[in-house]
Write a protein that holds these residues in place. Structure first.
Motif, PDB file in Angstrom:
ATOM      1  N   ARG B 619       0.867  -1.175   0.000  1.00 25.73           N
ATOM      2  CA  ARG B 619       0.000   0.000   0.000  1.00 25.73           C
ATOM      3  C   ARG B 619       0.898   1.215   0.000  1.00 25.73           C
ATOM      4  NH1 ARG B 619      -3.174   1.034   5.189  1.00 25.73           N
ATOM      5  NH2 ARG B 619      -4.033  -1.025   4.824  1.00 25.73           N
ATOM      6  N   PHE B 620       0.685   2.072  -0.943  1.00 22.58           N
ATOM      7  CA  PHE B 620       1.514   3.272  -1.005  1.00 22.58           C
ATOM      8  C   PHE B 620       0.654   4.464  -0.658  1.00 22.58           C
ATOM      9  CE2 PHE B 620       3.513   0.547  -4.375  1.00 22.58           C
ATOM     10  CZ  PHE B 620       4.468   0.062  -3.506  1.00 22.58           C
ATOM     11  N   LEU B 730       9.392  -2.168   0.279  1.00 21.14           N
ATOM     12  CA  LEU B 730       9.178  -2.329   1.720  1.00 21.14           C
ATOM     13  C   LEU B 730       9.131  -0.970   2.412  1.00 21.14           C
ATOM     14  CD1 LEU B 730       9.084  -4.927   3.473  1.00 21.14           C
ATOM     15  CD2 LEU B 730      11.365  -4.291   4.218  1.00 21.14           C
ATOM     16  N   GLY B 731      10.072  -0.102   2.065  1.00 19.42           N
ATOM     17  CA  GLY B 731      10.098   1.221   2.678  1.00 19.42           C
ATOM     18  C   GLY B 731       8.845   2.008   2.349  1.00 19.42           C
ATOM     19  N   LEU B 732       8.420   1.916   1.099  1.00 18.96           N
ATOM     20  CA  LEU B 732       7.227   2.663   0.708  1.00 18.96           C
ATOM     21  C   LEU B 732       5.998   2.127   1.416  1.00 18.96           C
ATOM     22  CD1 LEU B 732       7.812   3.230  -3.089  1.00 18.96           C
ATOM     23  CD2 LEU B 732       7.932   4.889  -1.248  1.00 18.96           C
ATOM     24  N   SER B 733       5.866   0.798   1.484  1.00 15.54           N
ATOM     25  CA  SER B 733       4.655   0.297   2.152  1.00 15.54           C
ATOM     26  C   SER B 733       4.723   0.531   3.649  1.00 15.54           C
ATOM     27  CB  SER B 733       4.395  -1.177   1.867  1.00 15.54           C
ATOM     28  OG  SER B 733       5.396  -1.758   1.144  1.00 15.54           O
ATOM     29  N   ALA B 734       5.945   0.559   4.210  1.00 14.98           N
ATOM     30  CA  ALA B 734       6.035   0.879   5.641  1.00 14.98           C
ATOM     31  C   ALA B 734       5.524   2.295   5.872  1.00 14.98           C
ATOM     32  CB  ALA B 734       7.474   0.751   6.112  1.00 14.98           C
TER      33      ALA B 734
ATOM     34  N   MET C   1       9.012  13.811  -0.772  1.00 19.26           N
ATOM     35  CA  MET C   1      10.361  13.748  -0.189  1.00 19.26           C
ATOM     36  C   MET C   1      10.646  12.363   0.365  1.00 19.26           C
ATOM     37  SD  MET C   1      12.978  15.737   0.687  1.00 19.26           S
ATOM     38  CE  MET C   1      14.474  15.104   1.333  1.00 19.26           C
ATOM     39  N   ASP C   2       9.686  11.840   1.135  1.00 18.77           N
ATOM     40  CA  ASP C   2       9.889  10.512   1.725  1.00 18.77           C
ATOM     41  C   ASP C   2      10.081   9.486   0.630  1.00 18.77           C
ATOM     42  OD1 ASP C   2       8.529  12.321   3.386  1.00 18.77           O
ATOM     43  OD2 ASP C   2       8.051  10.709   4.784  1.00 18.77           O
ATOM     44  N   THR C   3       9.216   9.584  -0.393  1.00 21.25           N
ATOM     45  CA  THR C   3       9.303   8.632  -1.507  1.00 21.25           C
ATOM     46  C   THR C   3      10.648   8.751  -2.196  1.00 21.25           C
ATOM     47  OG1 THR C   3       6.995   9.107  -1.789  1.00 21.25           O
ATOM     48  CG2 THR C   3       8.044   7.800  -3.492  1.00 21.25           C
ATOM     49  N   LEU C   8      15.971   6.547  -3.295  1.00 19.59           N
ATOM     50  CA  LEU C   8      17.429   6.704  -3.174  1.00 19.59           C
ATOM     51  C   LEU C   8      18.014   5.523  -2.401  1.00 19.59           C
ATOM     52  CD1 LEU C   8      20.060   8.391  -3.314  1.00 19.59           C
ATOM     53  CD2 LEU C   8      19.370   9.436  -1.176  1.00 19.59           C
ATOM     54  N   VAL C   9      17.326   5.174  -1.302  1.00 21.96           N
ATOM     55  CA  VAL C   9      17.788   4.033  -0.496  1.00 21.96           C
ATOM     56  C   VAL C   9      17.832   2.784  -1.346  1.00 21.96           C
ATOM     57  CG1 VAL C   9      17.127   2.493   1.386  1.00 21.96           C
ATOM     58  CG2 VAL C   9      17.072   4.953   1.730  1.00 21.96           C
ATOM     59  N   GLY C  10      16.773   2.580  -2.145  1.00 22.46           N
ATOM     60  CA  GLY C  10      16.732   1.412  -3.010  1.00 22.46           C
ATOM     61  C   GLY C  10      17.910   1.376  -3.960  1.00 22.46           C
ATOM     62  N   ILE C  11      18.226   2.532  -4.551  1.00 19.72           N
ATOM     63  CA  ILE C  11      19.346   2.570  -5.501  1.00 19.72           C
ATOM     64  C   ILE C  11      20.656   2.275  -4.776  1.00 19.72           C
ATOM     65  CG2 ILE C  11      20.659   4.085  -7.022  1.00 19.72           C
ATOM     66  CD1 ILE C  11      17.987   5.496  -7.613  1.00 19.72           C
ATOM     67  N   LEU C  12      20.826   2.889  -3.588  1.00 20.74           N
ATOM     68  CA  LEU C  12      22.061   2.649  -2.840  1.00 20.74           C
ATOM     69  C   LEU C  12      22.197   1.173  -2.484  1.00 20.74           C
ATOM     70  CD1 LEU C  12      22.362   5.693  -0.398  1.00 20.74           C
ATOM     71  CD2 LEU C  12      23.535   5.301  -2.542  1.00 20.74           C
ATOM     72  N   VAL C  13      21.067   0.557  -2.083  1.00 14.75           N
ATOM     73  CA  VAL C  13      21.125  -0.859  -1.705  1.00 14.75           C
ATOM     74  C   VAL C  13      21.485  -1.696  -2.926  1.00 14.75           C
ATOM     75  CG1 VAL C  13      19.737  -2.826  -0.984  1.00 14.75           C
ATOM     76  CG2 VAL C  13      19.606  -0.703   0.271  1.00 14.75           C
ATOM     77  N   THR C  14      20.925  -1.354  -4.065  1.00 16.98           N
ATOM     78  CA  THR C  14      21.255  -2.105  -5.282  1.00 16.98           C
ATOM     79  C   THR C  14      22.751  -2.052  -5.553  1.00 16.98           C
ATOM     80  OG1 THR C  14      19.133  -1.406  -6.138  1.00 16.98           O
ATOM     81  CG2 THR C  14      20.659  -2.387  -7.701  1.00 16.98           C
TER      82      THR C  14
END
Lengths: 140, 803, 112
Positions: B619-620, B730-734, C1-3, C8-14
Motif C-alpha cells: 500500500r503506497f 518495503l520502505g514505501l509500504s512501511a 520527499m519521503d518517496t 534513493l535508499v533502493g538505488i544505494l542498496v542495489t
C-alpha cells in the motif's frame, strides 16, 4: 609515518586545542543540546588521530602514555557500574537519577547520573576509535 | 531478610576470588582450605532455617530483575529445598575437605577445579531454591555445564573428554525437553512461578498440553538422574576426579532429576501416565543398574551402576507416592504418602552411604594406584579404617541392619507391596511385578555390595600386583568418609530426628494436599515379623548363596556381548548422525562467500516480497510526503553519482574518496531532517572512517578490472536489483501503513522524566540505557578484535624473522 | 520527499549489493559501507521527514520530529564504524595472508 610537515604540524597545534575544547563542550552539553557521549568521544578521538597523523605515532606516544584498550574497558565498566549502582539502591538495572543543586559559581545546576553513564560511553568510544586507528597504523 | 541471595551467590562470588588465592597462597596453603569456608557457612546458615521450616513455615524472597516484563527472581525456601540445600552444602563441605588431601597442590590445576566446583555448588543451590521456572532452567543447565567441566578436568585424557561430551549431550538434550515442558506449563497456567502453578493445577490437569508437558519434563528429569535408557552417561562420567564423582554423580547433581519429579508431583501426580512412567522407569532402572553393576570389575563404574540402580529405586518410590495425589487425603492416600516419605529418606541415606563409598574408592585408588577388583584383595589388614568405612557403607547399601539403608529398604518393600494391592491404573493385573522386580533387584544389590566390600578388602593380599607400597590413607582423607559413615549409623538409631525436622517438612512440600496429621510418620527398625522382614531375610539368604557361588556364574555374566549394550547403540547413532549431517551440510556449504551471500539475498527477497504479497501488504500512501526542495533533489543526484563512482572506479583512492563524499552527503541529509546529533556524529565518523581507509590504503588490494564471465555479472545485477526493489517497496509500504501511534510522545516528556532537553540523548543514556551499554560493549569488542587481528600477524611475522 | 529518499535508499542498496556480490574483498567492504548508509536513511525516513523541529525541548516549540529513529540511527552509525573497521582489517589481513583478494581462490577446502 610522515615526513616533516611544517604547515600541518603548526595548524594541528592550534586545531587540536580547539577540537578538544569543542568536543568537551559537546560532551557536557549533551543533555540539553546536540552532543553527548558518542559525539564528544568521537571528536576527541578525531583530535587524537589528527595528532598522530601530523606528528607521528612515536612522538605522540611519548606524550600521551595511555593504553587505549584499557580506556575502552574502563568506559564499559563505568557504564555497567552506574547500572549496578541503581540495583544497589533497589531500583532496576540502569535507572538514572537527576536532581538540581545550587553550586557556588554555576548557580542552580542539574546533576544527573546519566552524565556518569555518558562519561563511560565517551571513554569507550575514544578508546575504541583510537585503538583501531593506532593498531592499523602501527602495522608495518 | 535478603541474605538468601547472598548465600546462593556466595559460591559464584567466591569463585572469582579463587584464582588469586591460588596464585598467591597456594604454595603455603592448599586452596581447598579457603574454599571450605563457603559450604560450611552455607550449611550453618541453612541449619538456622530448620526450626521454622519444620513448623511449617516457608520463606520467600523476591528480587525483581526486569519488572516491566514480570521477570522476578524468587527464591523460595521450603522443606524440600532445605533438604537438598543441606545435602548440597553438607556433602559439599565434606567433599572439599576430602579433596584437600586427594588433589595434590603441586601437580593439579587447583584453581580450575575449585572454580568449577563452586560454580556447580552455586548452580545447584540456585536450582533448589528457585521458584521461577526459567531461573530453574538456567541453573539446571549450569549444573550440566559445570559437570561437563569437572568430568573433563583431566582434559589431556581422551576418555575424560569423551565422557564429558557424552554427559553433556545427554543432559543438555534432556534440558531442552525441560525447557519445552516449562514453556508449555507457562502457556497453560500463565505463570512462571512453580508455586502458582501448583495452586492452579485444576487449569493444567484438564488442558490438552498436560501430557506433552509432562513427557518433556520427565525427559529432563530422567536424563539428569540417569534413568534407563539415558543412564549411559553416568559410568563414563566416572572419569572425573573422585571427589567430583562423590559429590556430583552420586550425592547431588544426579538427584536434581529426583528433585524435579518431587517438585512436580503436586502438578502431575494422580495421572496414570505419570505413575506408570515414573515408577515403571524407576523400577526398570533399579533392575538394570543392579544387573550391570554385577558385571563390573572396575570399582568406580560398579558404584556408578549402583548409583543408577539406587536412583531408580528413589524414582519408583516417588512414582508410587504420586498415588497419594490420586487418592487424596484419607486412608488409602496415607498409605502412599509413606512411599514418598521413603523416597526422601532413601535419598538422604543414599547420599551418606554412597558418598562415603566413593571416597573409599578414591582412597583405594590413591593408595594402591588400582581400581580393578581383579588386582585388589586383602586390603583389610593394610587399611583397617578404610575397610570399616567401606563395610558400613556397603552393608547399608545392601540394606542390612544396623545401618540406615535397612530402614529405607524396608519402607521400599512396604511401598511396593502396597502398590501391588492398590487396584487402580490397571495395577490388578501386573501389580505383582513390582514386589518381584524389587526383590530380585535387591538380591543383586546385595551381591554387588558383597563383591565391592569383600573382593577388595577380603581374600588374599597380593602386593606384587600393585605397583607401590600400600598403607593406610592420611587421617585428613579419612575424616570426610568417617563423618558420613557415622551418619549412616546415627540415622539408624535416631531416624525420627531426621524424619521430624527435615523429611516431614520436605514431604509436606511434595504433597501439599495431604493434611499434616495424616502423615505423622514414625520410622522404626522393628515392625514385628511381616512380609518386608521376610523379604529382607530372603535377600540375605539368596544373595549370600549367589555370592558364594559367584565363581560359577560371574565370568559368564561378564561376557555380555558388547554390541548389544546401550553404549554401542549410542555411539553408532552418534557417528551415524555426524556422517549424515556432514554429507547434508557439504551439499550447500561450498566454501564460496558469494554462494552464501546469494542464499541470504534470495531468501531475503523471497521472504519479504512473498509475505508482502501474501498478506496484501502493498500500500503506497504519498499524502504525508514532505516538500522536495531543489537542494534535496541535487543532493540525491550527487549521492547517486558518488555511489556509482564507488561502483565503477578502477582505482582504490577514487573509490575511497567517493565513499567519503557519500558519507558527508548523508550527514547533510541529517541536517535537513532536523537531526543535529546525527549530523555531527556522521560527520566525525565519516572523517575517522576515511582516515581508516587511507591508513589501510597501502595494504589494500588494487581494484582490478574484473574478468568475470558475463553470466556472473548478470546474475549479480539481477539479484541486486531485486534486493534494491524489495527494500524500496518495503520502505514505501512501511510509510503507507500507520498501524500504531508513534510512541515518541512519551519521550517528549524527557525533561520531566530524565531532566534532559535533548530527547535523543535522553533516549540514549536514560530510557534505552541498556542498549547503549551493550552497544559500547560491542564497540569495545570490535576494537579489541581489530587489535588482535593485527597483533597476531605482527607476532607471527616476528617469529618468522627469528627463524 | 519521503518517496524520493526511499527510492534513493533502493538505488544505494542495489549498488551496495552488487558490490558485495563481486569477487574482490575491497569491493565487499565498500558495499557494506554503502548499505549501512542506506539503512540509516531508511530508518530516519520511517519516522517521517521534516514534520517538526529538531528534538530539542525549547521554550515554545511543541512539535518535534520523531526522536526515536534518530537515537537508533545514532547507535547504528557508531556500530557501523566499528564493523567497517573490523571488516576492513579482516579483509586486508586475508589479502596479506593469502596473497590474493579473489574470493574464488580464498575458498576453503571441501569437507573441512
Amino acid at each position: 609515518m610522515k615526513q616533516n610537515d611544517v604547515i600541518l604540524q603548526s595548524v594541528t597545534r592550534v586545531a587540536v586545542v580547539i577540537i578538544l575544547t569543542f568536543s568537551f563542550y559537546l560532551f557536557m552539553n549533551g543533555h540539553h543540546h546536540p552532543g553527548g557521549g558518542f559525539i564528544g568521544g568521537l571528536s576527541t578521538a578525531a583530535a587524537i588521530v589528527l595528532l598522530y597523523l601530523s606528528f607521528g605515532i612515536d612522538k605522540v606516544r611519548e606524550n600521551i602514555r595511555m593504553d587505549f584498550k584499557k580506556l575502552a574497558a574502563i568506559g564499559v565498566l563505568i557504564a555497567i557500574g552506574t547500572g549496578m549502582t541503581s540495583v544497589i539502591f533497589g531500583k532496576p538495572f540502569l535507572t538514572q537519577a537527576f536532581d538540581y543543586f545550587n553550586l557556588p559559581i554555576f548557580g542552580k545546576t542539574e546533576l544527573a547520573s546519566a552524565l556518569i553513564f555518558d562519561t563511560g560511553v565517551a571513554l569507550a568510544v575514544i578508546g575504541t576509535a583510537v585503538n583501531i586507528i593506532l593498531s592499523i597504523s602501527e602495522d608495518r | 531478610m535478603n541474605t538468601i541471595y547472598l548465600f546462593i551467590f556466595l559460591p559464584f562470588i567466591f569463585a572469582c576470588i579463587v584464582p588469586f588465592l591460588y596464585k598467591h597462597l597456594n604454595r603455603q596453603v592448599h586452596t581447598g582450605w579457603f574454599v571450605l569456608v563457603v559450604p560450611l557457612s552455607i550449611l550453618i546458615y541453612l541449619l538456622r532455617f530448620i526450626p521454622a521450616v519444620s513448623s511449617g513455615e516457608t520463606f520467600e524472597y523476591t528480587f525483581s530483575w526486569i519488572p516491566s516484563f514480570g521477570i522476578h527472581i524468587t527464591s523460595y525456601v521450603d522443606g524440600l529445598g532445605l533438604l537438598f540445600g543441606l545435602l548440597i552444602s553438607g556433602v559439599g563441605a565434606l567433599v572439599i575437605l576430602y579433596s584437600i588431601f586427594y588433589m595434590s597442590k603441586v601437580r593439579e590445576a587447583l584453581h580450575n577445579f575449585y572454580i568449577y566446583l563452586l560454580m556447580f555448588m552455586g548452580a545447584m543451590l540456585g536450582l533448589v531454591f528457585s521458584d521461577h521456572m526459567l531461573a530453574f532452567y538456567g541453573f539446571w543447565e549450569l549444573t550440566s555445564v559445570s559437570s561437563f567441566l569437572l568430568i573433563s578436568y583431566w582434559y589431556e585424557r581422551k576418555s575424560s573428554r569423551q565422557g564429558a561430551m557424552k554427559s553433556m549431550l545427554i543432559t543438555v538434550f534432556g534440558g531442552f525437553g525441560l525447557l519445552a515442558g516449562f514453556i508449555m506449563l507457562m502457556m497453560m497456567a500463565d505463570t512462571y512461578s512453580i508455586r502458582e502453578l501448583i495452586a492452579n493445577m485444576e487449569v493444567i490437569q484438564g488442558h490438552s498440553l498436560f501430557i506433552p508437558a509432562m513427557l518433556c519434563i520427565l525427559l529432563g528429569a530422567f536424563t539428569k538422574s540417569a534413568q534407563f535408557p539415558f543412564s549411559i552417561w553416568l559410568p563414563d562420567a566416572m572419569e572425573a576426579p573422585t571427589p567430583v564423582s562423590s559429590y556430583l554423580h552420586s550425592a547431588t547433581m544426579v538427584k536434581a532429576g529426583i528433585y524435579l519429579v518431587a517438585r512436580m508431583t503436586p502438578v502431575f501426580g494422580g495421572s496414570p501416565v505419570w505413575f506408570w512412567l515414573v515408577s515403571g522407569v524407576g523400577i526398570i532402572t533399579l533392575l538394570y543398574g543392579s544387573l550391570t553393576a554385577l558385571r563390573q570389575t572396575d570399582l568406580k563404574p560398579l558404584l556408578a551402576y549402583s548409583t543408577i540402580s539406587q536412583l531408580g529405586l528413589i524414582m519408583s518410590l516417588l512414582g508410587i507416592g504420586s498415588l497419594a495425589v490420586y487418592f487424596g487425603p484419607g486412608e488409602s492416600g496415607t498409605v502412599f504418602t509413606v512411599a514418598t516419605f521413603a523416597a526422601l529418606f532413601h535419598l538422604f541415606n543414599h547420599s551418606t552411604f554412597k558418598g562415603s563409598l566413593f571416597m573409599v574408592v578414591g582412597i583405594i585408588d590413591h593408595e594402591t594406584g588400582r581400581r580393578d577388583i581383579r588386582y585388589l584383595g586383602g586390603l583389610m589388614h593394610v587399611m583397617p579404617i578404610t575397610f570399616t568405612i567401606a563395610l558400613v557403607g556397603g552393608l547399608s547399601m545392601a540394606g542390612l541392619p544396623p545401618f540406615n539403608g535397612f530402614l529405607s529398604k524396608e519402607m521400599f518393600f512396604a511401598a511396593v507391596l502396597d502398590v501391588s494391592k492398590a487396584g487402580v491404573f490397571g495395577l490388578n493385573s501386573i501389580g505383582t511385578l513390582f514386589p518381584i522386580i524389587a526383590w530380585v533387584a535387591s538380591i543383586l544389590t546385595f551381591v554387588y555390595c558383597m563383591i565391592f566390600v569383600f573382593k577388595t578388602f577380603g581374600g588374599k593380599y597380593h602386593p606384587e600386583r600393585l605397583n607401590r607400597k600400600v598403607h593406610e590413607a592420611p587421617i585428613g582423607m579419612l575424616i570426610a568418609p568417617m563423618v558420613l559413615g557415622l551418619l549412616v549409623l546415627l540415622i539408624f538409631f535416631f531416624p525420627n530426628v531426621l524424619g521430624k525436622y527435615i523429611l516431614t517438612p520436605a514431604l509436606s512440600a511434595v504433597l501439599p494436599m495431604m493434611t499434616v496429621s495424616s502423615y505423622d510418620l514414625k520410622i522404626s527398625a522393628w515392625h514385628g515379623v511381616n512380609y518386608e522382614l521376610l523379604m529382607t531375610i530372603g535377600v540375605i539368604l539368596l544373595g549370600g548363596l549367589l555370592y558364594m557361588a559367584k565363581k560359577r556364574w560371574l565370568p559368564a555374566a561378564r561376557k555380555f556381548p558388547q554390541n548389544l549394550t546401550l553404549n554401542h547403540f549410542f555411539n553408532e547413532g552418534l557417528s551415524g548422525a555426524e556422517r549424515w549431517s556432514a554429507s547434508l551440510t557439504n551439499r550447500y556449504m561450498t566454501g564460496s562467500l558469494r554462494h552464501y551471500l546469494l542464499y541470504i539475498f534470495v531468501f531475503f527477497v523471497l521472504l519479504l516480497m512473498g509475505s508482502l504479497l501474501w498478506f496484501y501488504g502493498l500500500r503506497f500512501d504519498f499524502s504525508n510526503n514532505a516538500m522536495i526542495s531543489v537542494f534535496d533533489a541535487g543532493l540525491v543526484i550527487c549521492m547517486i553519482i558518488s555511489a556509482l563512482t564507488v561502483l565503477l572506479a578502477g582505482n582504490r583512492i577514487v573509490a575511497i574518496v567517493a565513499l567519503g563524499a557519500l558519507g558527508y552527503m548523508v550527514s547533510m541529509f541529517f541536517v535537513i531532517f532536523r537531526a543535529p546529533d546525527l549530523a555531527l556524529t556522521q560527520m566525525v565518523v565519516e572523517t575517522v572512517t576515511t582516515v581508516l581507509f587511507l591508513l589501510c590504503f597501502y595494504h589494500l588490494p588494487k581494484l582490478k578490472k574484473s574478468m568475470e564471465r558475463l553470466s556472473f555479472k548478470w546474475t549479480n545485477l539481477f539479484i541486486s536489483i531485486a534486493v534494491g526493489l524489495t527494500v524500496t517497496v518495503l520502505g514505501l509500504s512501511a510509510n503507507g501503513h500507520k498501524l500504531f501511534e508513534p510512541i515518541t510522545s512519551f519521550f517528549e516528556n524527557s525533561y520531566k522524566l530524565a531532566g534532559a532537553k535533548n530527547i535523543v540523548n535522553a533516549i540514549l543514556v536514560d530510557f534505552r540505557g541498556f542498549d547503549t551499554m551493550l552497544e559500547i560493549s560491542v564497540l569495545t569488542i570490535a576494537g579489541l578484535g581489530v587489535y588482535v587481528l593485527i597483533r597476531q600477524r605482527s607476532k607471527r611475522g616476528k617469529e618468522h624473522e627469528a627463524e | 520527499m519521503d518517496t524520493l529518499i526511499v527510492i534513493l535508499v533502493g538505488i544505494l542498496v542495489t549498488i551496495g549489493t552488487y558490490l558485495i556480490l563481486s569477487r574482490h574483498l575491497l569491493r565487499i567492504v565498500l558495499g557494506t559501507s554503502i548499505i549501512g548508509h542506506a539503512v540509516n536513511l531508511l530508518i530516519i525516513t520511517s519516522g517521517g521527514l521534516k514534520t517538526g523541529a529538531a528534538p530539542l525541548l525549547g521554550e515554545k516549540i511543541t512539535d518535534f520530529t520523531d526522536a526515536l529513529p534518530q537515537a537508533l540511527v545514532l547507535t547504528a552509525i557508531v556500530i557501523n564504524f566499528a564493523v567497517t573497521a573490523l571488516v576492513l582489517v579482516l579483509c586486508y589481513r586475508a589479502y596479506q595472508g593469502f596473497g590474493t583478494d579473489d574470493l574464488e581462490q580464498l575458498r576453503g577446502e571441501e569437507h573441512e
